[in-house]
Design a protein around this motif. Sequence first.
Motif, PDB file in Angstrom:
ATOM      1  N   GLY A 127      -0.958   1.689   1.228  1.00  0.00           N
ATOM      2  CA  GLY A 127      -0.623   1.023   2.475  1.00  0.00           C
ATOM      3  C   GLY A 127       0.501   0.019   2.292  1.00  0.00           C
ATOM      4  O   GLY A 127       0.626  -0.614   1.237  1.00  0.00           O
ATOM      5  N   LEU A 128       1.314  -0.147   3.310  1.00  0.00           N
ATOM      6  CA  LEU A 128       2.472  -1.040   3.224  1.00  0.00           C
ATOM      7  C   LEU A 128       2.056  -2.473   2.934  1.00  0.00           C
ATOM      8  O   LEU A 128       2.724  -3.200   2.195  1.00  0.00           O
ATOM      9  CB  LEU A 128       3.263  -0.982   4.545  1.00  0.00           C
ATOM     10  CG  LEU A 128       4.594  -1.738   4.577  1.00  0.00           C
ATOM     11  CD1 LEU A 128       5.548  -1.190   3.529  1.00  0.00           C
ATOM     12  CD2 LEU A 128       5.231  -1.653   5.970  1.00  0.00           C
ATOM     13  N   PHE A 129       0.939  -2.914   3.496  1.00  0.00           N
ATOM     14  CA  PHE A 129       0.476  -4.284   3.310  1.00  0.00           C
ATOM     15  C   PHE A 129      -0.846  -4.340   2.542  1.00  0.00           C
ATOM     16  O   PHE A 129      -1.615  -5.280   2.660  1.00  0.00           O
ATOM     17  CB  PHE A 129       0.311  -4.966   4.678  1.00  0.00           C
ATOM     18  CG  PHE A 129       1.588  -5.009   5.475  1.00  0.00           C
ATOM     19  CD1 PHE A 129       2.616  -5.843   5.098  1.00  0.00           C
ATOM     20  CD2 PHE A 129       1.759  -4.182   6.571  1.00  0.00           C
ATOM     21  CE1 PHE A 129       3.804  -5.887   5.822  1.00  0.00           C
ATOM     22  CE2 PHE A 129       2.935  -4.208   7.307  1.00  0.00           C
ATOM     23  CZ  PHE A 129       3.961  -5.062   6.928  1.00  0.00           C
ATOM     24  N   GLY A 130      -1.103  -3.302   1.753  1.00  0.00           N
ATOM     25  CA  GLY A 130      -2.328  -3.255   0.974  1.00  0.00           C
ATOM     26  C   GLY A 130      -3.498  -2.766   1.809  1.00  0.00           C
ATOM     27  O   GLY A 130      -3.405  -2.612   3.017  1.00  0.00           O
ATOM     28  N   GLY A 131      -4.624  -2.529   1.142  1.00  0.00           N
ATOM     29  CA  GLY A 131      -5.810  -2.056   1.845  1.00  0.00           C
ATOM     30  C   GLY A 131      -5.758  -0.560   2.104  1.00  0.00           C
ATOM     31  O   GLY A 131      -4.727   0.092   1.919  1.00  0.00           O
ATOM     32  N   SER A 132      -6.887  -0.026   2.567  1.00  0.00           N
ATOM     33  CA  SER A 132      -6.975   1.407   2.829  1.00  0.00           C
ATOM     34  C   SER A 132      -6.319   1.775   4.150  1.00  0.00           C
ATOM     35  O   SER A 132      -6.337   1.004   5.105  1.00  0.00           O
ATOM     36  CB  SER A 132      -8.446   1.850   2.860  1.00  0.00           C
ATOM     37  OG  SER A 132      -9.032   1.692   1.598  1.00  0.00           O
ATOM     38  N   LYS A 133      -5.774   2.970   4.170  1.00  0.00           N
ATOM     39  CA  LYS A 133      -5.213   3.533   5.392  1.00  0.00           C
ATOM     40  C   LYS A 133      -6.162   4.618   5.883  1.00  0.00           C
ATOM     41  O   LYS A 133      -6.875   5.244   5.092  1.00  0.00           O
ATOM     42  CB  LYS A 133      -3.827   4.112   5.095  1.00  0.00           C
ATOM     43  CG  LYS A 133      -3.104   4.655   6.316  1.00  0.00           C
ATOM     44  CD  LYS A 133      -1.649   4.989   5.988  1.00  0.00           C
ATOM     45  CE  LYS A 133      -1.540   6.198   5.094  1.00  0.00           C
ATOM     46  NZ  LYS A 133      -0.144   6.628   4.889  1.00  0.00           N
ATOM     47  N   LEU A 134      -6.188   4.831   7.186  1.00  0.00           N
ATOM     48  CA  LEU A 134      -7.014   5.887   7.770  1.00  0.00           C
ATOM     49  C   LEU A 134      -6.114   7.017   8.257  1.00  0.00           C
ATOM     50  O   LEU A 134      -5.230   6.795   9.085  1.00  0.00           O
ATOM     51  CB  LEU A 134      -7.848   5.338   8.930  1.00  0.00           C
ATOM     52  CG  LEU A 134      -8.633   6.387   9.756  1.00  0.00           C
ATOM     53  CD1 LEU A 134      -9.611   7.146   8.875  1.00  0.00           C
ATOM     54  CD2 LEU A 134      -9.371   5.702  10.911  1.00  0.00           C
TER      55      LEU A 134
END
Length: 343
Positions: A77-84
Amino acid sequence: MVEIKSHEFDRFAERSSDLYRIFVIYGPDRGLVSERAKVIAGKTGVSQDDPFAMLKLDVSDLQGDPGRLLDEVNSLGLFGGSKLVWLRGAANEKPLLDAVQVLASGPSPANILIIEAGDLKKGSGLRKIAEPAKGIAVIPCYADDIRSLNALIDTELAGEGLRISADGRERLLELLGGDRVASRNEIRKLALYCRGAGVIEEQHVDEIIGDASAISADEAVDAVLTGDLAALHRTMQKISTSKTPLFLVLQSCLKQFQLLDLMKSEMEEKKLPPAQVMMTLGRHIHFKRKPLVEKALRTWNTTALARETERLQNAILSSRQKQSLEASVVFHALLAVAVQSGR
């Protein structure tokens, strides 16, 4: 095999994102498939308003770019964290199957993948890959039975502080069941109409609710199976008015006859009565249609089923080759099969 049964779903959804990264949601009840996909998406904690965290794709987006799904599911993800990543309209397309095969045999992906699919038959490509995989949650969505419909009615009416009489409930159940979203919307419409009344009676149901019991394609299939030419004619007019794709009607009828052929073969091979085969191969048929299908099993023989199945397959091919004659091809094929049913 990690298959989530219907009665297990609500409890499973609460901890779904902690246990799995890939979800395959499929079945003939498209409304229920969509509804459960939304529930899973909501439990992931990913903001659905953030275009950098949520990506919605149609399966057609994979054509010409077979590696896209893998790239999206494994990208950071561009800003960290998981993407859905939310894929809709899936069936057994090769780019999808190739991607799911890689995901199923590897470690958990960086992001979460939800796949919305249609009515996948047992042994079809996507189910064949997903069902044995320990890291994939498979969620089948079949038409609601009486128990599920009663629970849906009670939940929706309780939110409005309403109760429903026994006669009203019986009448309402007759009009629901083909599609979860359609059924829920009809109940909410009824609740809004009766707000403040306290108890919903049978006449309230008749005054406001529409028939969400089945899509027009199923009505046409039932008319064909019973040999009811007048009902077939009325249903085809309804389908034309509603702009339902005629191809879906032929496809639904073909699937029904293929299932009948399979069930009839099982009956003859193991010398089983129709009722027993209905409990196994026919367990996912909507409860309102079971008597009709059981009667068809008694009256049709394997030779006739094979002949009419071939007729429907040829009609599907002709409707694709001659788009301008599609309506005529579809109606004449269904009419011919209905005539045979009547005999």
